[in-house]
Design an enzyme around this catalytic site. Sequence first.
Site, PDB file in Angstrom:
ATOM      1  N   LYS A   1       0.935  -1.244   0.002  1.00 50.56           N
ATOM      2  CA  LYS A   1      -0.160  -0.147  -0.092  1.00 50.56           C
ATOM      3  C   LYS A   1       0.790   1.304   0.179  1.00 50.56           C
ATOM      4  O   LYS A   1       2.145   1.193   0.438  1.00 50.56           O
ATOM      5  CB  LYS A   1      -0.985  -0.244   1.162  1.00 50.56           C
ATOM      6  CG  LYS A   1      -1.961  -1.299   1.164  1.00 50.56           C
ATOM      7  CD  LYS A   1      -2.999  -1.029   2.608  1.00 50.56           C
ATOM      8  CE  LYS A   1      -4.005  -2.276   2.352  1.00 50.56           C
ATOM      9  NZ  LYS A   1      -4.621  -2.214   3.483  1.00 50.56           N
TER      10      LYS A   1
ATOM     11  N   PHE B   1     -15.353   3.985   7.185  1.00 53.66           N
ATOM     12  CA  PHE B   1     -14.214   3.977   6.997  1.00 53.66           C
ATOM     13  C   PHE B   1     -13.861   4.134   5.251  1.00 53.66           C
ATOM     14  O   PHE B   1     -12.770   4.310   4.570  1.00 53.66           O
ATOM     15  CB  PHE B   1     -12.911   3.277   7.348  1.00 53.66           C
ATOM     16  CG  PHE B   1     -13.134   2.022   7.224  1.00 53.66           C
ATOM     17  CD1 PHE B   1     -12.458   1.497   5.770  1.00 53.66           C
ATOM     18  CD2 PHE B   1     -13.653   1.113   8.227  1.00 53.66           C
ATOM     19  CE1 PHE B   1     -12.677  -0.203   5.811  1.00 53.66           C
ATOM     20  CE2 PHE B   1     -13.788  -0.166   7.914  1.00 53.66           C
ATOM     21  CZ  PHE B   1     -13.243  -0.817   6.855  1.00 53.66           C
TER      22      PHE B   1
ATOM     23  N   ARG C   1      -2.328 -14.633   4.974  1.00 47.62           N
ATOM     24  CA  ARG C   1      -3.094 -13.789   6.035  1.00 47.62           C
ATOM     25  C   ARG C   1      -2.044 -13.958   7.057  1.00 47.62           C
ATOM     26  O   ARG C   1      -2.112 -13.113   8.041  1.00 47.62           O
ATOM     27  CB  ARG C   1      -4.242 -14.538   5.980  1.00 47.62           C
ATOM     28  CG  ARG C   1      -5.281 -14.069   5.175  1.00 47.62           C
ATOM     29  CD  ARG C   1      -5.656 -12.494   4.834  1.00 47.62           C
ATOM     30  NE  ARG C   1      -6.262 -11.969   5.895  1.00 47.62           N
ATOM     31  CZ  ARG C   1      -7.119 -10.690   5.680  1.00 47.62           C
ATOM     32  NH1 ARG C   1      -7.323  -9.966   4.716  1.00 47.62           N
ATOM     33  NH2 ARG C   1      -7.524 -10.331   6.755  1.00 47.62           N
TER      34      ARG C   1
ATOM     35  N   THR D   1      -5.350  -6.921  10.853  1.00 45.32           N
ATOM     36  CA  THR D   1      -5.639  -5.596  10.177  1.00 45.32           C
ATOM     37  C   THR D   1      -5.128  -4.268  11.190  1.00 45.32           C
ATOM     38  O   THR D   1      -4.433  -3.476  10.389  1.00 45.32           O
ATOM     39  CB  THR D   1      -7.150  -5.510  10.091  1.00 45.32           C
ATOM     40  OG1 THR D   1      -7.681  -6.637   9.294  1.00 45.32           O
ATOM     41  CG2 THR D   1      -7.588  -4.118   9.193  1.00 45.32           C
TER      42      THR D   1
ATOM     43  N   ARG E   1       2.529  -6.498   8.985  1.00 42.30           N
ATOM     44  CA  ARG E   1       2.023  -5.477   9.550  1.00 42.30           C
ATOM     45  C   ARG E   1       2.607  -4.626  10.980  1.00 42.30           C
ATOM     46  O   ARG E   1       2.674  -3.696  11.004  1.00 42.30           O
ATOM     47  CB  ARG E   1       0.411  -5.500   9.672  1.00 42.30           C
ATOM     48  CG  ARG E   1      -0.204  -5.611   8.253  1.00 42.30           C
ATOM     49  CD  ARG E   1      -1.636  -5.874   8.154  1.00 42.30           C
ATOM     50  NE  ARG E   1      -2.424  -5.731   7.094  1.00 42.30           N
ATOM     51  CZ  ARG E   1      -3.557  -6.110   6.752  1.00 42.30           C
ATOM     52  NH1 ARG E   1      -4.049  -7.122   7.407  1.00 42.30           N
ATOM     53  NH2 ARG E   1      -4.202  -5.661   5.550  1.00 42.30           N
TER      54      ARG E   1
ATOM     55  N   ASN F   1      -2.019   0.181   6.599  1.00 40.76           N
ATOM     56  CA  ASN F   1      -1.423  -1.109   7.234  1.00 40.76           C
ATOM     57  C   ASN F   1      -0.610  -1.711   6.378  1.00 40.76           C
ATOM     58  O   ASN F   1      -0.462  -2.876   6.230  1.00 40.76           O
ATOM     59  CB  ASN F   1      -2.290  -2.082   7.804  1.00 40.76           C
ATOM     60  CG  ASN F   1      -3.690  -2.251   6.665  1.00 40.76           C
ATOM     61  OD1 ASN F   1      -3.492  -1.998   5.573  1.00 40.76           O
ATOM     62  ND2 ASN F   1      -4.494  -2.955   7.278  1.00 40.76           N
TER      63      ASN F   1
ATOM     64  N   HIS G   1      -2.058  -5.435   1.664  1.00 42.81           N
ATOM     65  CA  HIS G   1      -3.224  -6.079   1.276  1.00 42.81           C
ATOM     66  C   HIS G   1      -2.813  -7.668   1.183  1.00 42.81           C
ATOM     67  O   HIS G   1      -2.129  -7.977   0.620  1.00 42.81           O
ATOM     68  CB  HIS G   1      -3.844  -5.701   0.043  1.00 42.81           C
ATOM     69  CG  HIS G   1      -5.275  -6.196  -0.202  1.00 42.81           C
ATOM     70  ND1 HIS G   1      -6.612  -6.009   0.513  1.00 42.81           N
ATOM     71  CD2 HIS G   1      -5.257  -7.504  -0.989  1.00 42.81           C
ATOM     72  CE1 HIS G   1      -7.430  -6.885  -0.013  1.00 42.81           C
ATOM     73  NE2 HIS G   1      -6.828  -7.973  -0.853  1.00 42.81           N
TER      74      HIS G   1
END
Length: 139
Positions: A11, A59, A87, A93, A104, A114, A117
């Site tokens: 990100k 959000f 994951r 998250t 993360r 964060n 993805h």
Amino acid sequence: MAGNKTFTMLKPDAVVAGNIGNILAMINNAGFKIVSMKYTKLSKDDAGKFYAVHKSRPFYDELCDYMSSGPIVAAILEKENAVEDFRKLIGATDPTKAEEGTIRKMYAKSIEANAVHGSDSDENASLEGSFFFNKFERF
Ligand code: IDP
Ligand code: MG
């Protein structure tokens, strides 16, 4: 049977902080092979389409602004049990809740910014990969 592909984005916060190399190294070291990859930038409209499932969440608008605020890296990754294992590698998250050693925990700035993805199902991995790559680019 679990599929062997997942989709990721590094990100804007991770790209702007200069963490592309470190994060890709973690992804490779965890046994994922990069089978498609693109450095690109989403428009707000693109981000809205990508995150359409979150439209009703409070959000959503901010998330679309954030995801279109700078360049990203989109990639399709290959490994046995890819979705679930990825994951685990990225962590929760909210980085304050992510386990030690996860991407993360190490690189995310906030619950929104964060760092990465990761698709949440084989079906979404396929849809999300198709959002960025045409069939000739998906190995
Ligand atoms: P995930 O990325 O861990 O699957 P989702 O619930 O699918 O988390 O949310 C998608 C993205 O929306 C998150 O990665 C994060 O960037 C953003 N997000 C999720 N929850 C919040 C929140 O409470 N505030 C701000 N942004 C959020
Ligand atoms: Mg999600």
